[in-house]
Design a protein around this motif. Structure first.
Motif, PDB file in Angstrom:
ATOM      1  N   TYR A 105       0.892  -1.283   0.043  1.00 28.43           N
ATOM      2  CA  TYR A 105       0.019   0.012   0.075  1.00 28.43           C
ATOM      3  C   TYR A 105       0.923   1.089  -0.021  1.00 28.43           C
ATOM      4  CZ  TYR A 105      -3.044   3.621   2.122  1.00 28.43           C
ATOM      5  OH  TYR A 105      -3.769   4.911   2.221  1.00 28.43           O
ATOM      6  N   TRP A 204      -7.165  -4.935 -15.159  1.00 29.68           N
ATOM      7  CA  TRP A 204      -8.825  -4.330 -14.889  1.00 29.68           C
ATOM      8  C   TRP A 204      -9.694  -5.195 -15.519  1.00 29.68           C
ATOM      9  CZ3 TRP A 204      -5.463  -0.933 -12.822  1.00 29.68           C
ATOM     10  CH2 TRP A 204      -6.218   0.044 -11.942  1.00 29.68           C
ATOM     11  N   ALA A 215      -8.364  -7.460  -8.280  1.00 28.27           N
ATOM     12  CA  ALA A 215      -9.175  -6.506  -7.395  1.00 28.27           C
ATOM     13  C   ALA A 215      -8.445  -5.812  -6.417  1.00 28.27           C
ATOM     14  CB  ALA A 215     -10.424  -7.153  -6.862  1.00 28.27           C
ATOM     15  N   GLU A 216      -7.383  -6.482  -5.768  1.00 27.86           N
ATOM     16  CA  GLU A 216      -6.519  -5.778  -4.710  1.00 27.86           C
ATOM     17  C   GLU A 216      -5.500  -4.662  -5.265  1.00 27.86           C
ATOM     18  OE1 GLU A 216      -3.758  -6.941  -0.824  1.00 27.86           O
ATOM     19  OE2 GLU A 216      -4.121  -8.508  -2.303  1.00 27.86           O
ATOM     20  N   ARG A 218      -6.319  -2.967  -8.120  1.00 26.10           N
ATOM     21  CA  ARG A 218      -7.108  -1.839  -8.528  1.00 26.10           C
ATOM     22  C   ARG A 218      -7.446  -1.157  -7.279  1.00 26.10           C
ATOM     23  NH1 ARG A 218      -9.970  -6.127 -11.620  1.00 26.10           N
ATOM     24  NH2 ARG A 218     -11.495  -6.124 -10.145  1.00 26.10           N
ATOM     25  N   GLU A 219      -7.765  -1.808  -6.066  1.00 25.97           N
ATOM     26  CA  GLU A 219      -8.196  -0.878  -5.014  1.00 25.97           C
ATOM     27  C   GLU A 219      -7.027   0.047  -4.587  1.00 25.97           C
ATOM     28  OE1 GLU A 219      -8.546   0.187  -1.009  1.00 25.97           O
ATOM     29  OE2 GLU A 219      -7.360  -1.208  -1.515  1.00 25.97           O
ATOM     30  N   GLY A 222      -6.344   2.851  -6.752  1.00 29.73           N
ATOM     31  CA  GLY A 222      -7.231   3.680  -6.538  1.00 29.73           C
ATOM     32  C   GLY A 222      -7.168   4.533  -5.420  1.00 29.73           C
ATOM     33  N   ARG A 223      -5.997   4.591  -4.642  1.00 30.05           N
ATOM     34  CA  ARG A 223      -5.947   5.289  -3.536  1.00 30.05           C
ATOM     35  C   ARG A 223      -4.644   6.005  -3.610  1.00 30.05           C
ATOM     36  NH1 ARG A 223      -7.253   1.309   1.668  1.00 30.05           N
ATOM     37  NH2 ARG A 223      -7.312   3.157   2.954  1.00 30.05           N
ATOM     38  N   ARG A 239     -13.620   8.240 -11.480  1.00 26.32           N
ATOM     39  CA  ARG A 239     -12.552   7.585 -10.689  1.00 26.32           C
ATOM     40  C   ARG A 239     -11.261   7.478 -11.364  1.00 26.32           C
ATOM     41  NH1 ARG A 239     -12.160   4.287  -6.388  1.00 26.32           N
ATOM     42  NH2 ARG A 239     -10.486   2.224  -6.492  1.00 26.32           N
ATOM     43  N   SER A 241      -7.493   5.641 -11.084  1.00 24.86           N
ATOM     44  CA  SER A 241      -6.402   5.017 -10.464  1.00 24.86           C
ATOM     45  C   SER A 241      -5.063   4.998 -11.211  1.00 24.86           C
ATOM     46  CB  SER A 241      -6.917   3.315 -10.164  1.00 24.86           C
ATOM     47  OG  SER A 241      -8.148   3.834  -9.833  1.00 24.86           O
TER      48      SER A 241
END
Length: 300
Positions: A105, A204, A215-216, A218-219, A222-223, A239, A241
């Motif tokens: 992260y 994607w 998915a992880e 992408r999530e 996105g932050r 959105r 990312s």
């Protein structure tokens, strides 16, 4: 019947944006749910800079999803992993303990270099390479952050352990910085704009590994905390990312733009500037402007 107003080719608009920012630019944008694309020098090799952290994040997520890597496992970031004056754990005075997930992260959201090297050590560079090859991304390569900056110091003849190393680096002339190997796609982590959007498309579309892994990634992407490049021309309803990349005279971002109507576009914009400064607002804005121009053309 002609209206007398022919549509402007996106290449001209994009070239004008890059010229106004005084940068040399390369771009690829693809519709993730169709075959349409905008190509502006998209097959030229380009320096990745920190955009190389995307395939590292993907390999982390693939291993976590398969159970080979424990997301919650604790790992120590020590002085051996740090440059000492960077972002996130890289700039911390003391050792930092984090989970594998949180290191990934930090690597992606704020481009933490020390966290990157720890994650790369956990997943293994050979595994990152194997995943890129599996996805057909043969022109894309990665490096370690300390390795990258060690190359810089070697090129400049500076002893990184010297007490005045940072002062010596600050006094290096722009002409010397322009000769650095890390600015040459043949001697550092590199890709092509078309290939980086291919990688993003696979993530994607859940084609880059288990759906859970995609998915992880992408999530986390996105932050990202940096709003001054790709996302600067898109409103809050859209959105974005992404992952930035920055070196002397290098400004990049790769990411995905998703509209409320469900349309999605993978974007790779890579810029070269004659200026060696790290604050280049016109170049940063050109990334968002060029991406927006390309996407507007596809949406039209």
């Amino acid at each position: 019947m002609s209206t007398g107003r022919e549509p402007i080719e996106p290449a001209k608009t994009i070239r004008d944006i890059f010229d106004a920012a005084e940068v040399d630019g390369y771009l690829h944008v693809r519709d993730l749910d169709g075959d349409d694309e905008v190509d502006y020098r998209a097959d030229a090799p380009v320096v990745l800079a920190s955009v190389f952290k995307i395939p590292i994040a993907l390999e982390y997520a693939r291993q976590a999803a398969s159970g080979r890597l424990d997301r919650a496992g604790r790992h120590l970031v020590t002085d051996a992993d740090k440059e000492g004056d960077g972002i996130g754990t890289d700039g911390c005075m003391h050792d930092v303990e984090m989970s594998a997930r949180d290191l990934a992260y930090m690597m992606m959201t704020m481009s933490d270099n020390a966290a990157t090297d720890v994650v790369l050590g956990l997943v293994g560079r050979k595994n990152v390479r194997a995943t890129l090859d599996e996805l057909g991304c043969h022109a894309t390569s990665v490096t370690g952050c300390k390795e990258l900056f060690a190359s810089v110091m070697s090129d400049l003849g500076i002893d990184r352990d010297a007490a005045d190393a940072d002062e010596q680096l600050a006094q290096v002339t722009p002409d010397r910085l322009r000769t650095l190997a890390v600015r040459d796609p043949e001697h550092t982590a590199s890709t092509t704009p078309r290939e980086i959007t291919k990688l993003l498309a696979a993530i994607w579309r859940d084609e880059a590994g288990p759906a859970e892994a995609c998915a992880e990634v992408r999530e986390i992407m996105g932050r990202q905390i940096w709003p001054h490049r790709l996302s600067c021309t898109f409103g809050d309803e859209i959105r974005v990312s992404g992952k930035t990349g920055t070196l002397w005279g290098v400004r990049n971002e790769a990411g995905v733009v998703e509209y409320p109507d469900g349309k999605r576009y993978a974007v790779g914009v890579f810029l070269r500037s004659e200026s060696m400064g790290f604050r280049l607002p016109r170049a940063d804005a050109a990334i968002g402007l060029a991406a927006r121009a390309a996407i507007d053309h596809l949406r039209a």
